[in-house]
Design an enzyme around this catalytic site. Structure first.
Site: not given
Length: 267
Positions: A13-14, A46, A77, A79, A155, A191-193
């Site tokens: 992921d990012s 994103g 992720c 995106t 985050e 979004c996985t976040h």
């Protein structure tokens, strides 16, 4: 060729969003060796262009696969998956599982036939999302909104910072304030976040809203693809790889430890 028992699953992921995919996978395969890779130098995805992501993700994954020899790669992720998944699959010689918005479950769950897709700006504008909405939600009103601030909120939460409730409230308002938004009863966390801040989103909702994401389904897919492979008898500490190991990343140490990840390295 037989897969060694210690060959890891590689999650990419990012940032830390992929942890929402890792967690259900660990429940299904508790002794799986884990390498978690975050492109912290490229975070967030994103707000980047399709061309940047399509070039960056396959190149990074090529390096990671060469170094860690995983049995399977999970692009955790939305995106990166909606933009780069076909290129990555063509480039790598290991199975690759992507992450796509849970639009089909949302359409099945929605009683009002109005549901939202909350993701990054890059994800919600993808033609892939158009196709999923047309295929599974043709009789629904599908609202979309992109929120970069919600990614940052997740985050910050995992760094141990106090979440700002206004960020979740504003992200939901981006859907609720649209035409028919007051009838919305389901929101796809695309979004996985975002599952990492689902409690904050639920607290911000003015009426009961069901939040859905693909974590459990992706975990089942990983288990299916590896069902005949050997696993270690016991879990071992996982490794987290970052393309930039700065102070913000180092503050994730405690959160990562909660997922059994004890080592942090730079790529």
């Amino acid at each position: 060729m037989a897969v060694p028992a210690d060959a890891p699953l590689l999650f990419f992921d990012s940032g830390v969003g992929g942890l929402s995919i890792l967690a259900p996978t660990q429940r299904v395969i508790p002794t799986a060796p884990i390498v978690y890779a975050a492109d912290s130098a490229g975070f967030p995805y994103g707000t980047k262009s399709e061309a940047e992501i399509a070039a960056r993700v396959p190149a990074l994954l090529g390096r990671l696969v060469e170094r860690y020899r995983p049995r399977l790669v999970v692009i955790a992720c939305n995106t990166a998956s909606t933009i780069a998944l076909p290129v990555v699959r063509a480039a790598l010689d290991v199975p690759v599982v992507g992450t796509v918005p849970a639009i089909k479950p949302a359409a099945l769950l929605s009683k009002s036939r109005v549901f939202g897709v909350l993701g990054t700006d890059a994800t919600v504008r993808q033609p892939y999302v158009d196709r999923l909405a047309a295929e599974h939600g043709a009789d629904c009103t599908v609202l979309r909104h992109g929120s970069a601030a919600l990614v940052q909120l997740a985050e910050a939460k995992l760094r141990g910072e106090r979440p700002d409730p206004a960020i979740a409230r504003d992200a939901l308002a981006g859907l609720l304030d649209q035409t028919d938004g007051d009838r919305m009863d389901v929101v796809v966390l695309a979004c996985t976040h975002f599952p990492l801040v689902e409690p904050e989103l639920a607290a911000a909702a003015p009426h009961p809203i069901r939040f859905v994401h693909g974590g459990e389904g992706i975990a089942r897919r990983i288990a299916y693809l590896t069902q005949d492979q050997p696993w270690p008898d016991a879990a071992s500490p996982g490794t987290a790889i970052f393309t930039r190991l700065d102070d913000a990343v180092l503050k994730l140490e405690n959160a990562l430890a909660g997922f059994g990840i004890r080592r942090m390295e730079a790529l």
